[in-house]
Design an enzyme around this catalytic site. Sequence first.
Site, mmCIF file in Angstrom:
data_model
loop_
_atom_site.group_PDB
_atom_site.id
_atom_site.type_symbol
_atom_site.label_atom_id
_atom_site.label_comp_id
_atom_site.label_asym_id
_atom_site.label_seq_id
_atom_site.Cartn_x
_atom_site.Cartn_y
_atom_site.Cartn_z
ATOM 1 N N CYS A 1 0.918 -1.036 0.063
ATOM 2 C CA CYS A 1 -0.138 -0.182 -0.030
ATOM 3 C C CYS A 1 0.951 1.239 -0.029
ATOM 4 O O CYS A 1 1.753 1.575 1.025
ATOM 5 C CB CYS A 1 -0.966 -0.128 1.285
ATOM 6 S SG CYS A 1 -1.828 1.529 1.266
ATOM 7 N N CYS B 1 -0.488 4.503 2.459
ATOM 8 C CA CYS B 1 -0.624 4.200 3.798
ATOM 9 C C CYS B 1 0.003 2.780 4.106
ATOM 10 O O CYS B 1 0.836 2.269 3.921
ATOM 11 C CB CYS B 1 -1.937 4.810 4.535
ATOM 12 S SG CYS B 1 -3.414 4.210 3.536
ATOM 13 N N SER B 2 -1.243 2.017 4.868
ATOM 14 C CA SER B 2 -0.972 0.784 5.175
ATOM 15 C C SER B 2 -2.551 -0.006 5.030
ATOM 16 O O SER B 2 -2.642 -0.890 5.867
ATOM 17 C CB SER B 2 -0.415 0.677 6.392
ATOM 18 O OG SER B 2 -1.163 1.355 7.600
ATOM 19 N N CYS B 3 -3.228 0.119 3.909
ATOM 20 C CA CYS B 3 -4.447 -0.615 3.872
ATOM 21 C C CYS B 3 -4.052 -2.106 3.824
ATOM 22 O O CYS B 3 -3.277 -2.560 3.045
ATOM 23 C CB CYS B 3 -5.106 -0.054 2.514
ATOM 24 S SG CYS B 3 -5.717 1.550 2.653
#
Length: 219
Positions: A121, A124-126
Amino acid sequence: MQRSTTRRPPVHDDHTHHGDHHSRRDASSPEIRAQALEDLLVAKGLADPERIDAIIQRYEHDIGPMIGANLVARAWLDPDLHRRLLSDADAVLADMDIRGAEIEHIEVKANAPGVHNVVVCTLCSCYPWALLGLPPNWYKSPEYRARAVREPRAVLAEMGLVLDTDTEVRVWDSSSETRFLVLPERPAGTQGWSAERLATLVTRDSMIGVARAGDPTGP
């Protein structure tokens, strides 16, 4: 021989990561607040940092990923389920009553001889929490998010996964609208194994695409 390539999927038209994403680092961020609470409890002698780390590790590697691991194992045994996961994973999860955080829309990408998928991702950090449990720290790091797209083959090698030079690497960029799950190749030597036994070979990292499924001859 297939030419080695590295590519990204088509750019998402709306990769804004709006809503409940994890890129915030202000004082109200859940991660910052949780870390502050942990530090306070440790400082007052009310919590053991080693025990906290052990619990986190258990949820990251054992308990958390088992929903995804069981799904992969069943797909290895059931060609129809395998096909349905690739064509409409959302319908499969709904039929199995698999629900939870950040799996509103899932796409499954299957590894195969000559093709390896990896998930990142970039903004961000999906991450599909309800399938894989807690995201590892490295998945959220700026270095992984940038380099996994720019030089995925090198990143995978540094993480212990060396691919053949003629293997195509496909990098899938998660967003707030779509999360991805890698369906790793079934290891050789597992003929006759039950779904429960196969699931023990499916790791969180193999479903992100930074590792292969476990070795059936290993300990």
